[in-house]
Motif scaffolding. Structure first.
Motif, mmCIF file in Angstrom:
data_model
loop_
_atom_site.group_PDB
_atom_site.id
_atom_site.type_symbol
_atom_site.label_atom_id
_atom_site.label_comp_id
_atom_site.label_asym_id
_atom_site.label_seq_id
_atom_site.Cartn_x
_atom_site.Cartn_y
_atom_site.Cartn_z
ATOM 1 N N ALA A 1 29.381 -6.323 48.677
ATOM 2 C CA ALA A 1 29.888 -7.512 49.379
ATOM 3 C C ALA A 1 28.893 -8.015 50.422
ATOM 4 O O ALA A 1 28.760 -9.223 50.629
ATOM 5 N N GLU B 1 39.515 -4.452 54.778
ATOM 6 C CA GLU B 1 39.751 -5.797 54.246
ATOM 7 C C GLU B 1 39.189 -6.864 55.177
ATOM 8 O O GLU B 1 38.578 -7.843 54.737
ATOM 9 N N ALA B 2 39.395 -6.670 56.478
ATOM 10 C CA ALA B 2 38.875 -7.632 57.458
ATOM 11 C C ALA B 2 37.348 -7.660 57.432
ATOM 12 O O ALA B 2 36.741 -8.730 57.539
ATOM 13 N N LEU C 1 35.442 -7.010 54.887
ATOM 14 C CA LEU C 1 34.992 -7.665 53.656
ATOM 15 C C LEU C 1 35.046 -9.188 53.787
ATOM 16 O O LEU C 1 34.362 -9.896 53.049
ATOM 17 N N ASP C 2 35.835 -9.671 54.747
ATOM 18 C CA ASP C 2 35.906 -11.109 55.031
ATOM 19 C C ASP C 2 34.959 -11.534 56.161
ATOM 20 O O ASP C 2 34.854 -12.716 56.469
ATOM 21 N N ASP C 3 34.298 -10.566 56.795
ATOM 22 C CA ASP C 3 33.385 -10.828 57.917
ATOM 23 C C ASP C 3 32.040 -10.174 57.598
ATOM 24 O O ASP C 3 31.697 -9.117 58.119
ATOM 25 N N ILE C 4 31.288 -10.813 56.716
ATOM 26 C CA ILE C 4 30.047 -10.239 56.192
ATOM 27 C C ILE C 4 29.025 -9.907 57.293
ATOM 28 O O ILE C 4 28.393 -8.849 57.235
#
Length: 157
Positions: A47, A79-80, A82-85
């Motif tokens: 990711a 999960e958070a 994976l949304d904040d690269i």
């Protein structure tokens, strides 16, 4: 007590070793991807777009958290991330040190600069630690470096 602890470590290493047999011909990513204990780490590295980097020439030393280490984070953290690269990348690169650092190269209180620019503190005593995470398997050699398995995710400041 110490003898039984050393015996337990030796037995655990004997059972874990086959999962990494003949790893010298495989790079760091291939080794991690080939072991189901690193599925979360592999997903995070993918990711963050770090696969090609960690498949590069290196050498690299990776302090690799297991799936159990990621599962121990507060609920929703993975999960958070994976949304904040950018934050995910900062955390993952905090687990990587340039060069191949074997366990015999470590000393108590040693500071090692990570790829993200911050340093981790090594502890050597009854166990080896990296910023408080315990090394549960050391010196898994790859074609482009070495992996040390750790029992928790370490976080930069």
């Amino acid at each position: 007590m110490m003898k039984s602890t050393l015996s337990a470590v030796a037995i655990a290493a004997a059972f874990a070793a086959p999962a990494f047999a003949d790893s010298h011909d495989m790079d760091i990513v291939d080794i991690a991807a080939g072991n189901e204990a690193f599925s979360t780490l592999v997903a995070a590295v993918t990711a963050a777009g770090l696969v090609d980097t960690l498949k590069g020439d290196g050498p690299f030393t990776v302090f690799a958290p297991t799936d159990d280490a990621f599962a121990a984070l507060p609920e929703g953290t993975v999960e958070a991330l994976l949304d904040d690269i950018p934050t995910l990348t900062a955390i993952l690169t905090y687990h990587v040190v340039p060069g191949a650092v074997m366990s015999g190269d470590l000393s108590d209180g040693m500071m090692a600069e990570t790829v993200n620019g911050q340093s981790v503190t090594i502890g050597v005593g009854d166990t080896v630690t990296v910023d408080g995470a315990t090394v549960i398997q050391a010196d898994i050699e790859a074609s482009n470096g070495v992996i040390h398995v750790i029992d928790s995710v370490i976080l930069p400041e």
